[in-house]
Design a protein around this motif. Sequence first.
Motif, PDB file in Angstrom:
ATOM      1  N   ALA A 299     -13.970  17.826  36.650  1.00 11.01           N
ATOM      2  CA  ALA A 299     -13.639  19.469  36.731  1.00 11.01           C
ATOM      3  C   ALA A 299     -13.121  19.536  35.000  1.00 11.01           C
TER       4      ALA A 299
ATOM      5  N   PRO B 178     -18.181  25.541  32.576  1.00 12.84           N
ATOM      6  CA  PRO B 178     -18.094  24.467  32.136  1.00 12.84           C
ATOM      7  C   PRO B 178     -18.023  24.793  30.199  1.00 12.84           C
TER       8      PRO B 178
ATOM      9  N   LYS C 157     -17.883  21.759  26.527  1.00 18.26           N
ATOM     10  CA  LYS C 157     -18.216  23.074  25.458  1.00 18.26           C
ATOM     11  C   LYS C 157     -18.287  22.840  23.652  1.00 18.26           C
TER      12      LYS C 157
ATOM     13  N   GLU D 217      -6.492  24.368  35.319  1.00 15.87           N
ATOM     14  CA  GLU D 217      -6.372  25.428  34.856  1.00 15.87           C
ATOM     15  C   GLU D 217      -5.444  26.679  34.684  1.00 15.87           C
TER      16      GLU D 217
ATOM     17  N   GLN E 147     -15.109  17.427  32.271  1.00 13.98           N
ATOM     18  CA  GLN E 147     -16.806  18.083  32.121  1.00 13.98           C
ATOM     19  C   GLN E 147     -16.130  19.016  31.299  1.00 13.98           C
ATOM     20  N   HIS E 148     -15.602  19.608  31.555  1.00 14.22           N
ATOM     21  CA  HIS E 148     -15.360  21.022  30.672  1.00 14.22           C
ATOM     22  C   HIS E 148     -15.928  20.601  29.088  1.00 14.22           C
TER      23      HIS E 148
ATOM     24  N   TYR F   9      -7.003  28.054  31.124  1.00 19.39           N
ATOM     25  CA  TYR F   9      -7.841  26.763  30.961  1.00 19.39           C
ATOM     26  C   TYR F   9      -9.288  26.831  32.049  1.00 19.39           C
ATOM     27  N   SER F  10      -9.650  27.583  31.918  1.00 23.06           N
ATOM     28  CA  SER F  10     -11.111  27.945  32.757  1.00 23.06           C
ATOM     29  C   SER F  10     -12.037  27.142  32.701  1.00 23.06           C
ATOM     30  N   TYR F  11     -12.434  26.584  33.248  1.00 24.93           N
ATOM     31  CA  TYR F  11     -13.434  25.197  33.345  1.00 24.93           C
ATOM     32  C   TYR F  11     -14.605  25.882  33.964  1.00 24.93           C
ATOM     33  N   LYS F  12     -14.701  27.867  34.025  1.00 25.22           N
ATOM     34  CA  LYS F  12     -16.091  27.851  34.177  1.00 25.22           C
ATOM     35  C   LYS F  12     -16.656  28.848  33.281  1.00 25.22           C
TER      36      LYS F  12
END
Length: 215
Positions: free
Chosen positions: A90, A53, A98, A77, A93-94, A48-51
């Motif tokens: 974070a 975003p 998306k 994540e 925001q993600h 679940y990476s947010y980078k």
Amino acid sequence: FDLAERFRCPVFLLTDKELVMSLTTVERDTYPSVAVRDREMATAGLPYSYKPPAAVHPLHEFGGEEAVRFTGSTHDERAIITKDRATIDALNQHLIAKIEDHRDEIELVDTDLESGATTLVIGYGIVGGAIRAATAAARAEGHTMSSMVIQSLWPVPESALANALDGIDRVVVAELNHGLYRREIERLAGGREVVGVNRIDGELISVAEILEKAL
């Protein structure tokens, strides 16, 4: 289903009783086919990476070496529930990015724009049939008129609306309520006149009612 899998988020299918209880003749061969994309599976990394975003990273394969977790609560994540404010920020925001950064993939509209038209009629659901018929009737009488039947209520198809509003002075929003979606159109209309065609008496909006406000 494709959008739900692509963006790993719920998709709500909205319809109205009148639409599903009505009989309509359609040309089945005119419906575009929806391509089934190959599912990309992750072999390593954070599920679940947010980078960055707006990126939607692939899931790990079920039964593989990495544990696959799901939760409806705020999580990090790795999908572990957390109360850390920075991580929660974070995550949210993600979730926003998306969707917002991929509007071009999500927005669905059926537009019928006519060159030189200064009136645009907008609606959704069962009202779309009356809008299409009213557009044809107006043109048959020598009037210019554009129309848009919105198929994705959210996110609001702002790009498609901006394109359809080019050259438009007056917007007519037809809907079977007291004018809920008209508020969204007014927000994006840039000072143009926005009027509603509304019914809340259990009857459908007619072609004549749309033409009365549009012409």
